[in-house]
Design a protein around this motif. Structure first.
Motif, PDB file in Angstrom:
ATOM      1  N   SER A   1      -3.175  13.591   5.208  1.00  0.00           N
ATOM      2  CA  SER A   1      -3.650  13.954   3.878  1.00  0.00           C
ATOM      3  C   SER A   1      -4.888  14.834   3.957  1.00  0.00           C
ATOM      4  CB  SER A   1      -3.945  12.680   3.071  1.00  0.00           C
ATOM      5  OG  SER A   1      -4.264  12.989   1.730  1.00  0.00           O
TER       6      SER A   1
ATOM      7  N   ARG B   1      -2.490  10.247  -5.672  1.00  0.00           N
ATOM      8  CA  ARG B   1      -2.024   9.681  -4.405  1.00  0.00           C
ATOM      9  C   ARG B   1      -3.096   9.786  -3.325  1.00  0.00           C
ATOM     10  NH1 ARG B   1       3.116  12.469  -3.635  1.00  0.00           N
ATOM     11  NH2 ARG B   1       3.658  11.223  -5.480  1.00  0.00           N
ATOM     12  N   HIS B   2      -3.757  10.934  -3.247  1.00  0.00           N
ATOM     13  CA  HIS B   2      -4.729  11.164  -2.188  1.00  0.00           C
ATOM     14  C   HIS B   2      -5.896  10.190  -2.283  1.00  0.00           C
ATOM     15  CE1 HIS B   2      -7.099  13.435   0.759  1.00  0.00           C
ATOM     16  NE2 HIS B   2      -8.114  13.382  -0.090  1.00  0.00           N
TER      17      HIS B   2
ATOM     18  N   GLN C   1      -7.890   2.935   0.827  1.00  0.00           N
ATOM     19  CA  GLN C   1      -7.279   1.752   1.441  1.00  0.00           C
ATOM     20  C   GLN C   1      -7.962   1.372   2.754  1.00  0.00           C
ATOM     21  OE1 GLN C   1      -4.746  -0.019  -0.378  1.00  0.00           O
ATOM     22  NE2 GLN C   1      -5.858   1.402  -1.695  1.00  0.00           N
TER      23      GLN C   1
ATOM     24  N   PHE D   1      -6.046   7.283  -3.758  1.00  0.00           N
ATOM     25  CA  PHE D   1      -5.618   5.915  -3.479  1.00  0.00           C
ATOM     26  C   PHE D   1      -5.505   5.693  -1.976  1.00  0.00           C
ATOM     27  CE2 PHE D   1      -2.179   2.931  -2.479  1.00  0.00           C
ATOM     28  CZ  PHE D   1      -2.685   1.782  -3.071  1.00  0.00           C
ATOM     29  N   LEU D   2      -4.880   6.641  -1.288  1.00  0.00           N
ATOM     30  CA  LEU D   2      -4.714   6.516   0.157  1.00  0.00           C
ATOM     31  C   LEU D   2      -6.062   6.397   0.864  1.00  0.00           C
ATOM     32  CD1 LEU D   2      -3.071   6.675   2.793  1.00  0.00           C
ATOM     33  CD2 LEU D   2      -3.151   9.170   2.592  1.00  0.00           C
TER      34      LEU D   2
ATOM     35  N   GLU E   1       1.293   4.087  -2.990  1.00  0.00           N
ATOM     36  CA  GLU E   1       0.977   5.481  -2.666  1.00  0.00           C
ATOM     37  C   GLU E   1       2.141   6.402  -3.018  1.00  0.00           C
ATOM     38  OE1 GLU E   1       0.632   8.305   1.270  1.00  0.00           O
ATOM     39  OE2 GLU E   1       0.374   6.143   1.500  1.00  0.00           O
TER      40      GLU E   1
ATOM     41  N   GLN F   1       0.831  -1.206   0.000  1.00  0.00           N
ATOM     42  CA  GLN F   1       0.000   0.000   0.000  1.00  0.00           C
ATOM     43  C   GLN F   1       0.867   1.259   0.000  1.00  0.00           C
ATOM     44  OE1 GLN F   1      -3.320  -1.869   3.032  1.00  0.00           O
ATOM     45  NE2 GLN F   1      -3.211   0.332   2.887  1.00  0.00           N
ATOM     46  N   LYS F   2       1.877   1.291   0.855  1.00  0.00           N
ATOM     47  CA  LYS F   2       2.733   2.469   0.976  1.00  0.00           C
ATOM     48  C   LYS F   2       3.556   2.665  -0.281  1.00  0.00           C
ATOM     49  CE  LYS F   2       4.266   5.917   3.528  1.00  0.00           C
ATOM     50  NZ  LYS F   2       4.921   6.664   2.463  1.00  0.00           N
TER      51      LYS F   2
END
Length: 409
Positions: A250, A229-230, A236, A232-233, A221, A217-218
């Motif tokens: 974020s 990126r935002h 999760q 996707f984060l 990201e 995951q990291k």
């Protein structure tokens, strides 16, 4: 009061950079566009591998669903996917995981396969196997690379491998030793096939809190373009305290933008001669309250504090739902978020003075905010309430996760 305790320095820098080299009207429109674009940016993730490799189960787990839930990907030992099938995230409909047809059949031709699955529509590829990576995986990875896309290797069902090693008569006495050998075997096999610096992640969909689930995951990201990126984060699942904290950070970087929108609502109503009718000083009527309700609902879902997410977390870790709920302390996390709930919170906190203080702090670094007149106080009030409730919800999410993880020890 020291301003750095009210508004973090990195946010002040971002605000200052945003307003530099823009006139006031351009900056205002830019803020609105940034917020609109976040909700609209598409993210398409391709998941491929051989039949029975656990593609569908992985897609369900990373979306926070179980295999029997409505909207889950079909699972089974027989290949159920003959064409690419998109599975939308339950909260973020612009995030799609694509279950691609299985690979590994005799005469497998990776370029034909990529053309069949419409290669260009995906942001990156996840290549999954339950055993050693074979020639079909290597050929597919090389084809993906030649076409300018990123790929990642996932070794699934690691929990089963560990159980087998513990039962067998091997020299692998410690889980870490077993995992190290599995990883090295995968990497060496891929290197022998011509893959330079392969990255292999070891996963268990039955025990997602373990092994490399957070690491993949990291990694994704960090390597996605900033504008993706935002989203996707936020999409999760909340299996890790690090993920909860990253979500909080974020969201925090967006609050000044929402506060700008709130201030614009007030300023616009004054310019048009409209009486806001708000019983909360310096806020427009229902515009600001509705804004706060919508943002807080997004926080609640992203932190997994809504009923559906709590149910799924309880199922994943074998925990009682009411036991998880018992550690939630914030009303906005434990109750339905409504205009009345937010209004009551605003009135009970006496936020007007705090709104003035926050605005005064920001104006020292970003003087353009002063152009919002009374809207500047709305800026400070909205900023303070959202940042305060964000912190509370993040703490609730951390407590819920800690309680859930107790059952898996």
């Amino acid at each position: 009061m020291d301003c750095k305790y009210l508004v973090p320095e990195n946010e002040l820098r971002e605000m200052k950079n945003f307003f530099e080299n823009r006139d006031f009207a351009e900056a205002m429109e830019g803020v609105k566009k940034c917020l609109e674009d976040i909700d609209q940016v598409p993210l398409n993730i391709a998941v491929t591998g051989e039949s029975g490799s656990g593609k569908s189960t992985f897609i369900n787990v990373i979306r926070g669903l179980n295999d029997e839930e409505e909207g889950s990907a079909k699972t089974g030992v027989v290949e159920t996917t003959m064409v690419p099938l998109p599975y939308l995230h339950p909260h973020h409909r612009n995030v799609r995981y694509w279950d691609l047809p299985g690979i590994g059949s005799p005469g497998f031709k990776p370029m034909d396969y990529l053309q069949l699955v419409k290669f260009n529509q995906y942001d990156f590829f996840l290549i999954i196997t339950t055993e050693r990576f074979r020639e079909c995986h290597v050929l597919l990875a090389q084809a993906i690379k030649s076409m300018g896309k990123k790929f990642y290797f996932l070794r699934s069902k690691i929990d089963s491998v560990l159980k087998g090693c513990r039962r067998g008569r091997t020299n692998c006495n410690e889980d870490e030793d077993i995992l190290k050998k599995i990883r090295e075997d995968c990497i060496n096999g891929l290197r022998a096939g011509g893959i330079e610096n392969p990255r292999v992640f070891l996963l268990s969909c039955l025990e997602p809190e373990k092994y490399d689930f957070y690491l993949i995951q990291k990694t994704l990201e960090d390597e996605l373009p900033s504008h993706k990126r935002h989203i996707f984060l936020l999409s999760q699942p909340n299996f890790f305290h690090q993920a909860v904290e990253q979500k909080r950070k974020s969201f925090l970087m967006q609050i000044w933008q929402w506060a700008i929108v709130s201030a614009m609502n007030v300023t616009t109503s004054q310019w048009s001669g409209v009486n806001s009718g708000s019983t909360v000083p310096y806020l427009s009527s229902n515009g600001d309250l509705t804004l706060m309700v919508n943002v807080l609902k997004e926080y609640k879902k992203a932190f997994g504090l809504d009923t559906r997410s709590l149910n799924q977390l309880a199922d994943t870790f074998g925990k009682d739902l009411e036991d998880l709920r018992s550690v939630i302390r914030t009303s906005t996390a434990s109750q339905e978020i409504t205009l009345e709930l937010v209004f009551h919170h605003l009135k009970s906190q006496g936020l007007t003075d705090m709104g003035r203080i926050v605005t005064a702090c920001v104006i020292q670094f970003v003087p353009q905010i002063s152009a919002l007149a009374n809207g500047g106080v709305a800026f400070g009030t909205t900023y303070w309430i959202l940042s305060s409730l964000l912190a509370n919800m993040a703490e609730d999410a951390a407590r819920v996760l800690s309680r859930a993880l107790e059952a898996s020890d």
